[in-house]
Design an enzyme around this catalytic site. Structure first.
Site, PDB file in Angstrom:
ATOM      1  N   HIS B 125       0.872  -1.179   0.000  1.00  0.00           N
ATOM      2  CA  HIS B 125       0.000   0.000   0.000  1.00  0.00           C
ATOM      3  C   HIS B 125       0.912   1.234   0.000  1.00  0.00           C
ATOM      4  O   HIS B 125       2.014   1.185   0.546  1.00  0.00           O
ATOM      5  CB  HIS B 125      -0.848  -0.051   1.270  1.00  0.00           C
ATOM      6  N   ASP B 202       2.857  -4.806   8.041  1.00  0.00           N
ATOM      7  CA  ASP B 202       1.642  -4.027   7.851  1.00  0.00           C
ATOM      8  C   ASP B 202       0.476  -5.017   7.947  1.00  0.00           C
ATOM      9  O   ASP B 202       0.215  -5.777   7.020  1.00  0.00           O
ATOM     10  CB  ASP B 202       1.680  -3.333   6.491  1.00  0.00           C
ATOM     11  N   GLN B 205      -4.577  -5.647   6.621  1.00  0.00           N
ATOM     12  CA  GLN B 205      -5.494  -6.586   5.970  1.00  0.00           C
ATOM     13  C   GLN B 205      -5.419  -7.986   6.578  1.00  0.00           C
ATOM     14  O   GLN B 205      -6.055  -8.910   6.062  1.00  0.00           O
ATOM     15  CB  GLN B 205      -5.188  -6.675   4.465  1.00  0.00           C
ATOM     16  N   LYS B 228     -10.982  -1.135   9.916  1.00  0.00           N
ATOM     17  CA  LYS B 228     -11.168  -2.292   9.047  1.00  0.00           C
ATOM     18  C   LYS B 228     -11.570  -3.529   9.844  1.00  0.00           C
ATOM     19  O   LYS B 228     -11.741  -4.607   9.289  1.00  0.00           O
ATOM     20  CB  LYS B 228      -9.881  -2.576   8.262  1.00  0.00           C
ATOM     21  N   CYS B 368      -4.654   2.464  -3.836  1.00  0.00           N
ATOM     22  CA  CYS B 368      -3.424   2.980  -3.217  1.00  0.00           C
ATOM     23  C   CYS B 368      -2.239   2.060  -3.463  1.00  0.00           C
ATOM     24  O   CYS B 368      -1.371   1.889  -2.594  1.00  0.00           O
ATOM     25  CB  CYS B 368      -3.603   3.229  -1.717  1.00  0.00           C
TER      26      CYS B 368
END
Lengths: 157, 414
Positions: B125, B202, B205, B228, B368
């Protein structure tokens, strides 16, 4: 047919220009060229112009070509734009842009208020889809930049 | 013991799922962008503002103590959820982006120098790419971007080649927001540690969708966002190992992050407060705690299993579309509930507009991840992404609507 009012957005003429864009070619040795980019979707468009001066020093768009990647709305709008401004004076092209910009950004204005649009009126449905207005305007903003000989990348933001 | 996963019961907990969009029931398939919120989380915010609202870590009055207790108890919930051993290793941020920036400014500028290298991947991202571009440029370090394989998984051979003793940091997504690939981050952490580098994961997700244990992964940093994972927007987390946090300088200066202040100098509060200058986002932190309670009650293993079922079903249904390119691995054991697709005949934005008319919310665009799109030779995709409340019926509606769209655009084609 798509129903739910979508036929209003994707009119037959729009679909035709979107799938078979006119004047979608780069020009050799253009007098002006501009690059447009829509950061929202990553779409790009380039507009090339041949400009000639005629009597009384009026500048005329004698040839226009565009190239780009985009959705049906942005391609159709750019394609119809090239047909609308080719052979027109720069002043007239600016008037057409002003009317077009007003039409796609104001959903409550009657088409009777515009004198310079012709076939471009098939894109009036865009005004009902706020997220798609930038798609319809990308080619036009790039044209205006080319007319001003502005070499900065045109953004829709 | 795993509980019975009842999607219809879960759906009743999400008020927004009762909405109609353009006359159709909402099918919300844009969860990789942001998730919807259950009643428990919404009610938790109302309860906080109606009964406990006040500033934390300050007053001796009852409300301030109660707000502080709730706020710190939410930090404890995050710590337990991640399998961390100490709640003080959990730093509140606005989201994953701020967490990554915190690491870049507080750790990166101090520990990455001229001639050093940072490793990222082609599926990052922008938040985990542009941030490291800044560090690399300013510190005269090298930014290495590991390419992907043909089905958009990480090229592990290239990764191994990229990680040498010049590398100070490997910063990589656990799961891709754009193509869905799940990276073997535990193995990557081991490779990073072998050369003395740190690893930042990261988790934007992954943390919402599968069990993630920071001790098991042995990650140095983990960043993720609350919104999220059923929590409000504006709250996120940076987890980092205690000794690393201790060694880091503050990110921002202000109240609460200081211990003692003079006219010309100050000393820093202990972790995690050292990194939390100013009045924090108390209500949303407590909201994230409520979201974690909700997710834990359902069970992260059950959530992952549900999303695998949905993704398998959707991938199989999408086989019928010869005109569509579907990105990401087909093996759902290494794929999140993310389904990006592209057709040369219909632009993603046209698909998105038509689906919206049918009440189906998907994301269209570059997600993104512009460099990833460029490497795929496209400018945008349409992306459906799933979560706990999605159903097979919604996937059927998605497939029907795409079929409808492709048919319309192919007949319009000369």
């Amino acid at each position: 047919m798509l129903g739910s009012g979508l036929d209003d957005l994707y009119q037959e003429v729009v679909m035709d220009h979107g799938s078979n864009p006119r004047n979608m070619n780069r020009l050799n040795d253009p007098d002006s060229t501009a690059h447009g980019f829509n950061p929202f979707c990553g779409d790009i468009v380039d507009v090339d112009l041949i400009l000639n001066r005629e009597g009384n020093d009026i500048e005329i768009i004698s040839d226009i070509g565009f190239h780009g990647k985009g959705c049906a709305i942005s391609l159709a709008s750019a394609s119809m734009m090239t047909e609308a401004v080719e052979g027109q004076s720069v002043n007239q092209a600016n008037k057409i842009f002003a009317d077009f910009h007003s039409m796609v950004t104001n959903k409550n204005v009657s088409l009777d208020n515009y004198n310079n649009l012709g076939d471009l009126e098939v894109l009036s449905g865009v005004a009902n889809y706020p997220t798609r207005i930038k798609c319809a305007l990308l080619g036009w903003h790039t044209l205006i930049a080319a007319l001003k000989r502005d070499t900065n990348t045109v953004k829709t933001e | 013991m795993s509980k019975v996963f009842d999607v219809n019961k879960i759906r009743q907990d999400f008020p927004i799922l009762d909405r109609t969009i353009n006359g159709n029931n909402l099918a919300y398939l844009d969860n990789a962008s942001s998730s919807q919120k259950p009643r428990d989380v919404i009610q938790c915010l109302v309860d906080y503002y109606e009964n406990y609202n006040s500033n934390v870590h300050r007053g001796v009055h009852t409300l301030s103590m109660e707000a502080t207790d709730l706020y710190e108890s939410a930090r404890g919930k995050v710590s337990n959820f991640l399998g961390a051993t100490d709640p003080n290793t959990v730093v509140w941020t606005r989201g994953a982006t701020e967490a990554i920036n915190l690491v870049a400014f507080s750790w990166g500028f101090k520990n990455i120098g001229a001639g050093d290298a940072i490793v990222v991947s082609q599926m990052e991202h922008h938040s985990n790419l542009v941030t490291w571009q800044l560090v690399a440029t300013r510190q005269k370090a090298e930014l290495r971007v590991v390419p992907l394989t043909e089905n958009q998984t990480l090229d592990m051979e290239s990764l191994a080649d990229s990680i040498d003793e010049k590398v100070k940091l490997v910063s990589i997504c656990h799961a891709s927001n754009s193509v869905g690939s799940i990276n073997p981050v535990k193995e990557i952490a081991r490779k990073a540690h072998e050369v003395g580098a740190k690893i930042l994961i990261d988790g934007a997700q992954s943390v919402p969708h599968m069990p993630v244990n920071v001790i098991d992964l042995d990650c140095d940093f983990l960043a993720f966002s609350g919104h999220k994972m059923l929590a409000p927007m504006g709250i996120g987390v940076l987890y980092a190992k205690q000794e690393i946090l201790e060694s880091m300088e503050p990110f921002m200066r202000g109240g609460d992050m200081v211990l003692e202040v003079w006219n010309d100098k100050a000393t820093w509060n202990s972790i995690p407060n050292k990194f939390e200058a100013g009045t924090p986002n108390v209500a949303d932190a407590i909201g994230l705690g409520a979201a974690i309670d909700y997710l834990t009650e359902i069970g992260m293993d059950n959530i992952r299993a549900h999303e695998i079922e949905l993704t398998d079903y959707a991938l199989q249904k999408f086989n019928q579309f010869e005109e569509l390119d579907v990105y990401g691995p087909t093996d759902t054991s290494i794929r999140g509930g993310i389904l990006p697709f592209h057709s040369e005949y219909v632009h993603p934005h046209d698909i998105g507009t038509i689906l919206d008319q049918e009440g189906i919310a998907i994301r269209t665009g570059h997600h993104c991840t512009m460099p990833l799109m460029r490497s795929l030779g496209i400018s945008a995709t349409a992306r459906a992404s799933f979560y706990i409340y999605n159903t097979f019926d919604e996937i059927d509606r998605l497939v029907d609507a795409i079929e409808h769209t492709l048919r319309y655009f192919s007949t319009g084609k000369k």
